[in-house]
Design an enzyme around this catalytic site. Structure first.
Site, PDB file in Angstrom:
ATOM      1  N   ARG A 165       0.815  -1.219   0.000  1.00 33.77           N
ATOM      2  CA  ARG A 165       0.000   0.000   0.000  1.00 33.77           C
ATOM      3  C   ARG A 165       0.847   1.267   0.000  1.00 33.77           C
ATOM      4  O   ARG A 165       0.319   2.358  -0.181  1.00 33.77           O
ATOM      5  CB  ARG A 165      -0.927   0.012   1.220  1.00 33.77           C
ATOM      6  N   ARG A 184       2.672 -14.147  -3.700  1.00 31.45           N
ATOM      7  CA  ARG A 184       2.401 -13.728  -2.324  1.00 31.45           C
ATOM      8  C   ARG A 184       2.764 -14.828  -1.335  1.00 31.45           C
ATOM      9  O   ARG A 184       2.933 -14.563  -0.146  1.00 31.45           O
ATOM     10  CB  ARG A 184       0.935 -13.352  -2.167  1.00 31.45           C
ATOM     11  N   LYS A 235      -2.312 -15.404   7.048  1.00 33.27           N
ATOM     12  CA  LYS A 235      -3.495 -15.557   6.188  1.00 33.27           C
ATOM     13  C   LYS A 235      -3.194 -16.529   5.045  1.00 33.27           C
ATOM     14  O   LYS A 235      -2.036 -16.762   4.711  1.00 33.27           O
ATOM     15  CB  LYS A 235      -3.952 -14.184   5.664  1.00 33.27           C
ATOM     16  N   HIS A 288     -12.152 -12.116  -4.172  1.00 31.69           N
ATOM     17  CA  HIS A 288     -12.634 -10.756  -4.382  1.00 31.69           C
ATOM     18  C   HIS A 288     -13.776 -10.746  -5.408  1.00 31.69           C
ATOM     19  O   HIS A 288     -14.625  -9.857  -5.391  1.00 31.69           O
ATOM     20  CB  HIS A 288     -11.509  -9.855  -4.905  1.00 31.69           C
ATOM     21  N   ASP A 311     -11.372 -11.665   6.408  1.00 32.91           N
ATOM     22  CA  ASP A 311     -11.028 -10.921   5.209  1.00 32.91           C
ATOM     23  C   ASP A 311     -12.164  -9.917   4.994  1.00 32.91           C
ATOM     24  O   ASP A 311     -13.174  -9.944   5.712  1.00 32.91           O
ATOM     25  CB  ASP A 311     -10.889 -11.878   4.019  1.00 32.91           C
TER      26      ASP A 311
END
Length: 516
Positions: free
Chosen positions: A96, A157, A187, A200, A271
């Site tokens: 981010r 990831r 996670k 998502h 999440d």
């Protein structure tokens, strides 16, 4: 160097109203670089006590420090408690922070250096920088096993293809964050590595049994629990052999497997409930009620404040009607208070952490790429000759998954063409037969071909294109701008550049290798 201030008093659970308790169980975001009126009302009126930050909230160091200080001031004043200020700073595609502030390489890239100590130092450095900025809870590390190359959302990831290595490096990262004095969360429990769907976008379903989970997915989480990880994030996935509902809502998974069987006593977090896996199937309000009943302590509703309010109202009604026992709320809030006392009772600022962070991110990325190129090509000094008229081919930059943040539009092909001349060809993310044939005709005119790939194991048209380009018999290089395992099917004569990410530094690295 750290600067600490005195500890601050916390209210007792018995002194809190139901609204205040529910507000502590919610995490939400804000739309820009400062607190807007909707966010302020949510804190003042609904007592929401925690925040998640995304790329759109962060401009530079000065701005993010001020924002975090303002958030803490507002929440302490209105709720009596400091806020968990969370963010997903995994490194690589899930970062981010703007590139100007530094970006750690992805988990897979750092793990490629084969050192737990390097992973731990990287996480410690990242954690110290986040803490200096005001972020006290990093939503990392990823403990998923990268067992399915067609997975559209995990890939780089993950630290490894094997459960043992995913656990080994994931726990090293966890220790690094905790060394820095911030919270972290493993996670996505019980394991998102073997899905073909991005949660998502839709609800992933895997057909595994409890025994199959025990043999692979649960291994890194068990190790992290044994090592004292403070939080675990639950995935929005259905494991058909265990329960018929998403893990987020499954008492069998959250309370049964994680709490009782694995003995986890830390924070259990969701999440984001706005993800389509929940919002388009059960709805956010129903999802939140069922998640809390299943045993989740901290609920993320990251963007839409009206959904936060409707979820809070639904939770309050469920408690007042007896659908959710007040003991379940008190259990969750008591745990939240314990972790806030442990991690947030002192204000701490690290001095000059950013300078060390930026230096380490650059050095680690260069080392990770250098090691990956050496390993992939088998010869440390192997070079690639572009010739006089190279053809550069790649999809332009864009989000290949909703977990990543696209900062600006640029293209590998056009960047390389500006550096070396020749031809630059932008292609679709998933080219079909007619487009592939046109690209092959264009490439056939060149002296050499350099192709950049993005999630080619997911967008299989790119793999078809790679096979066609190999058949031309030209000197060929392939730069993996996301997952390096898509280079594995290519023949040894193809020069391989595992770059791990589609960023400015990745393209500059490619330029340097092609100039050798």
């Amino acid at each position: 160097m750290e600067i600490k201030t005195s500890k601050k008093a916390f209210p007792a659970l018995s002194e809190m109203t139901l609204n205040e308790k529910l507000g502590q169980m919610l995490v939400t975001g804000l739309p820009g670089e400062d607190m807007d009126q909707s966010f302020v009302r949510l804190v003042k009126e609904d007592k929401v006590g925690n925040v998640i930050l995304f790329r759109e909230n962060i401009r530079d160091e000065e701005q993010i420090r001020e924002l975090c200080l303002n958030i803490q001031s507002l929440m302490r004043r209105e709720t009596g408690l400091p806020a968990f200020i969370t963010s997903d700073e995994e490194g690589g595609i899930v970062s981010r922070l703007p590139e100007t502030m530094g970006k750690m390489p992805s988990a897979m890239a750092i793990a490629g250096l084969r050192s737990q100590e390097i992973v731990r130092r990287a996480a410690r450095c990242c954690g110290a920088y986040l803490r200096e900025l005001g972020v006290n809870f990093n939503l990392a590390p990823v403990l998923d096993v990268n067992s399915n190359p067609a997975n559209p959302v995990i890939g780089i990831r993950s630290y490894a293809k094997t459960a043992v290595e995913a656990g080994k490096y994931g726990c090293a990262a966890m220790k690094g964050y905790m060394d820095a004095g911030i919270l972290c969360s493993g996670k996505h429990f019980p394991g998102h590595g073997d899905t073909r769907t991005d949660s998502h976008l839709a609800l992933p379903v895997i057909g595994k049994s409890r025994e199959e989970l025990e043999a692979l997915e649960l291994i890194p989480f068990k190790e992290a629990v044994a090592e004292g990880i403070p939080a675990i994030t639950i995935a929005h996935i259905v494991v058909e052999g265990v329960d018929s509902v998403p893990a987020t809502m499954s008492e069998r998974i959250v309370t049964g497997i994680l709490r009782k069987d694995m003995g986890f006593s830390g924070l259990v977090i969701s999440d984001c409930m706005e993800m389509n896996a929940i919002s388009k199937t059960y709805g956010i309000e129903e999802g939140c009620i069922r998640a809390v009943k299943a045993g989740i302590d901290l609920i993320f509703i990251s963007h839409f404040h009206e959904k936060v309010r409707s979820a809070l109202n639904a939770l309050k009604e469920a408690v007042l009607s007896g659908d959710i026992p007040i003991s379940r709320i008190d259990d969750a809030v008591s745990r939240i208070l314990d972790y806030k006392k442990k991690y947030l009772s002192e204000d701490v600022r690290c001095v000059q952490a950013g300078e060390a962070y930026r230096q380490m991110t650059g050095e680690l990325y260069s080392s990770a790429v250098r090691e990956a190129v050496r390993t992939s090509n088998g010869e440390e000094e192997k070079k690639f000759c572009l010739g006089q008229s190279p053809c550069f081919i790649a999809p332009p930059h864009g989000r290949a998954s909703l977990v990543s943040d696209a900062e600006k539009v640029f293209g590998f092909a056009s960047f390389m063409q500006k550096c070396f001349g020749g031809t630059g060809v932008d292609i679709s993310l998933s080219p079909e037969k007619e487009e592939i044939e046109a690209i092959l005709r264009e490439a056939g005119k060149a002296d050499s071909v350099v192709v950049g790939t993005v999630n080619a194991t997911v967008y299989t048209g790119q793999m078809e294109l790679l096979r066609g380009l190999e058949s031309l018999g030209l000197p060929m290089a392939c730069a993996a701008l996301r997952n390096p395992f898509e280079l594995e099917p290519l023949s040894p004569r193809v020069y391989k550049l595992p770059l791990y990410e589609y960023t400015g530094r990745a393209m500059k690295a490619a330029e340097e290798y092609l100039r050798l």
